[in-house]
Design an enzyme around this catalytic site. Structure first.
Site, PDB file in Angstrom:
ATOM      1  N   TYR A 180      21.077  22.990  40.530  1.00 43.21           N
ATOM      2  CA  TYR A 180      21.973  23.712  41.458  1.00 43.21           C
ATOM      3  C   TYR A 180      23.393  23.177  41.317  1.00 43.21           C
ATOM      4  O   TYR A 180      24.353  23.933  41.162  1.00 43.21           O
ATOM      5  CB  TYR A 180      21.450  23.532  42.888  1.00 43.21           C
ATOM      6  CG  TYR A 180      22.399  23.929  44.008  1.00 43.21           C
ATOM      7  CD1 TYR A 180      22.563  25.266  44.371  1.00 43.21           C
ATOM      8  CD2 TYR A 180      23.114  22.961  44.711  1.00 43.21           C
ATOM      9  CE1 TYR A 180      23.416  25.625  45.412  1.00 43.21           C
ATOM     10  CE2 TYR A 180      23.965  23.308  45.752  1.00 43.21           C
ATOM     11  CZ  TYR A 180      24.111  24.641  46.101  1.00 43.21           C
ATOM     12  OH  TYR A 180      24.953  24.989  47.128  1.00 43.21           O
TER      13      TYR A 180
HETATM   14  N1  LIG Z   1      25.361  26.107  54.056  1.00 39.85           N
HETATM   15  C1  LIG Z   1      25.745  25.033  53.374  1.00 39.85           C
HETATM   16  O1  LIG Z   1      25.510  23.861  53.770  1.00 39.85           O
HETATM   17  C2  LIG Z   1      26.496  25.190  52.066  1.00 39.85           C
HETATM   18  C3  LIG Z   1      27.088  24.039  51.518  1.00 39.85           C
HETATM   19  C4  LIG Z   1      27.766  24.159  50.324  1.00 39.85           C
HETATM   20  C5  LIG Z   1      27.874  25.380  49.702  1.00 39.85           C
HETATM   21  N2  LIG Z   1      27.307  26.480  50.244  1.00 39.85           N
HETATM   22  C6  LIG Z   1      27.462  27.752  49.534  1.00 39.85           C
HETATM   23  O2  LIG Z   1      27.980  28.719  50.425  1.00 39.85           O
HETATM   24  C7  LIG Z   1      27.509  30.025  50.044  1.00 39.85           C
HETATM   25  C8  LIG Z   1      26.876  30.690  51.253  1.00 39.85           C
HETATM   26  O3  LIG Z   1      25.833  29.844  51.721  1.00 39.85           O
HETATM   27  P1  LIG Z   1      25.149  30.051  53.146  1.00 39.85           P
HETATM   28  O4  LIG Z   1      24.600  28.738  53.547  1.00 39.85           O
HETATM   29  O5  LIG Z   1      26.068  30.799  54.052  1.00 39.85           O
HETATM   30  O6  LIG Z   1      23.920  30.997  52.708  1.00 39.85           O
HETATM   31  P2  LIG Z   1      23.005  31.960  53.596  1.00 39.85           P
HETATM   32  O7  LIG Z   1      21.694  32.014  52.872  1.00 39.85           O
HETATM   33  O8  LIG Z   1      23.019  31.545  55.020  1.00 39.85           O
HETATM   34  O9  LIG Z   1      23.745  33.351  53.447  1.00 39.85           O
HETATM   35  C9  LIG Z   1      23.813  33.978  52.158  1.00 39.85           C
HETATM   36  C10 LIG Z   1      23.664  35.469  52.303  1.00 39.85           C
HETATM   37  O10 LIG Z   1      23.632  36.025  50.975  1.00 39.85           O
HETATM   38  C11 LIG Z   1      22.552  36.953  50.894  1.00 39.85           C
HETATM   39  N3  LIG Z   1      22.099  36.996  49.491  1.00 39.85           N
HETATM   40  C12 LIG Z   1      21.332  36.068  48.868  1.00 39.85           C
HETATM   41  N4  LIG Z   1      21.105  36.453  47.594  1.00 39.85           N
HETATM   42  C13 LIG Z   1      21.735  37.637  47.423  1.00 39.85           C
HETATM   43  C14 LIG Z   1      21.859  38.521  46.333  1.00 39.85           C
HETATM   44  N5  LIG Z   1      21.270  38.263  45.165  1.00 39.85           N
HETATM   45  N6  LIG Z   1      22.604  39.655  46.476  1.00 39.85           N
HETATM   46  C15 LIG Z   1      23.192  39.921  47.678  1.00 39.85           C
HETATM   47  N7  LIG Z   1      23.095  39.131  48.757  1.00 39.85           N
HETATM   48  C16 LIG Z   1      22.389  37.989  48.631  1.00 39.85           C
HETATM   49  C17 LIG Z   1      21.509  36.394  51.845  1.00 39.85           C
HETATM   50  O11 LIG Z   1      20.563  37.376  52.250  1.00 39.85           O
HETATM   51  C18 LIG Z   1      22.360  35.878  52.990  1.00 39.85           C
HETATM   52  O12 LIG Z   1      22.624  36.889  53.949  1.00 39.85           O
HETATM   53  C19 LIG Z   1      26.539  29.785  48.878  1.00 39.85           C
HETATM   54  O13 LIG Z   1      27.209  29.974  47.663  1.00 39.85           O
HETATM   55  C20 LIG Z   1      26.142  28.332  49.035  1.00 39.85           C
HETATM   56  O14 LIG Z   1      25.734  27.725  47.819  1.00 39.85           O
HETATM   57  C21 LIG Z   1      26.605  26.406  51.429  1.00 39.85           C
END
Ligand SMILES: NC(=O)c1ccc[n+]([C@@H]2O[C@H](COP(=O)([O-])OP(=O)(O)OC[C@H]3O[C@@H](n4cnc5c(N)ncnc54)[C@H](O)[C@@H]3O)[C@@H](O)[C@H]2O)c1
Length: 289
Positions: A166
């Protein structure tokens, strides 16, 4: 000073944004803040229920919005998505590539396999290539510059155990962001990234994963002592979306982490003495039973 009354200072009113994975978490928070800044919004979301919730939420903010159920890992879905955005809005000003997931894989690299690598590639990097390639002509069609924002992670800039692949694909987002920024600068299109630390979202329910007896120590872990919220990354996205606020910023990553990267392992112990040898067995990320 309300955001609404300062729309002219931000310069996004009436412009068009596309947020992938905008049905929950950080993506939804970004969609909401851009809507509050007066933008017209397209959201791509794979989950039908979340798509419906995002549509209702954006409409309640008075936003002219289009929510498309699509899997952005899939080239045909992306083609349909961009075509629907063009039909609805004509052109595009801001693209937020937000989709990303560690997919629950937490194992040592030596135990990982090619099916995991392929799945992590598709959901963290491949979709950025599909969506960005398809969106660039629509951004250029507007003839007014534009902003592409890629959501990475703080783990692109430090090592993390048990999530090696990842973090490798997230680190690749830095190279994609920098090199695309160089290519697209001639068209006035800026390309930047956001790198959050652990943030309470649908994917990472950080606070509740910390054992109750350790929650009081949260304020000691990061200099700004709390986990992130979607709104923290949304503020960075608003800045990067706006040519008024960040018009000469491109190829950069805004780290949204409460100071965690800067602190390294340094934190305050219960007696307020400093240590870089922590002993608290929780991270808000790994479920503990
Ligand atoms: N939450 C954290 O702690 C964190 C930390 C660092 C980075 N990030 C990054 O932030 C971004 C968002 O993360 P999050 O925690 O809000 O995620 P989340 O899973 O809460 O929300 C992501 C959304 O994207 C949708 N999704 C997933 N795959 C998809 C696809 N193939 N096509 C269309 N929609 C899709 C999901 O259904 C969901 O609604 C990601 O890139 C993640 O790697 C998150």
């Amino acid at each position: 000073m309300s955001l609404v009354s300062e729309k002219s200072l931000i310069g996004l009113e009436g412009k068009v944004a596309l947020v992938t994975g905008g049905g929950a978490g950080i993506g939804l928070a970004i969609a909401e803040i851009l809507a509050k800044a007066g933008m017209r919004l397209a959201v791509a979301e794979i989950d039908p229920a979340r798509a419906g919730e995002a549509r209702a939420r954006l409409k309640s903010l008075g936003c002219d919005c289009l929510v498309v159920e699509a899997d952005v890992r899939n080239a045909d879905d992306v083609k349909r998505l961009i075509s629907e955005v063009e039909t609805a809005f004509g052109s595009l000003d801001v693209l937020v590539n937000n989709v990303g997931d560690y997919l629950g894989f937490k194992n040592e690299f030596v135990e990982s396999d090619e099916s995991q690598w392929d799945a992590l590639y598709a959901v963290n990097l491949l979709h950025m290539f599909h969506v960005t390639k398809a969106a660039i002509p629509l951004i250029r069609k507007g003839g007014k510059g534009g902003s592409i924002i890629n959501v990475s992670t703080v783990e692109a800039f430090r090592g993390i155990p048990l999530t090696v692949v990842y973090s490798a694909f997230k680190a690749a987002i830095t190279g994609f962001t920098q090199s695309l920024a160089v290519e697209l600068g001639q068209h006035g299109i800026r390309v930047n990234a956001i790198a959050p630390e652990t943030t309470n979202t649908a994917q990472i329910v950080a606070t509740s994963r910390v054992p109750p007896e350790n929650r009081a120590h949260l304020e000691r872990w990061f200099p700004i002592g709390r986990f992130g919220e979607g709104a923290d990354s949304a503020g960075a996205a608003l800045y990067l979306a706006s040519d008024v606020l960040s018009g000469w910023v491109t190829g950069q990553t805004v780290v949204v982490d409460g100071g965690a990267l800067t602190a390294g392992a340094w934190m305050r112990m219960i007696d307020d003495k400093w240590t870089h040898l922590p002993v608290i067995a929780s991270d808000g990320y790994t479920p503990r039973t």
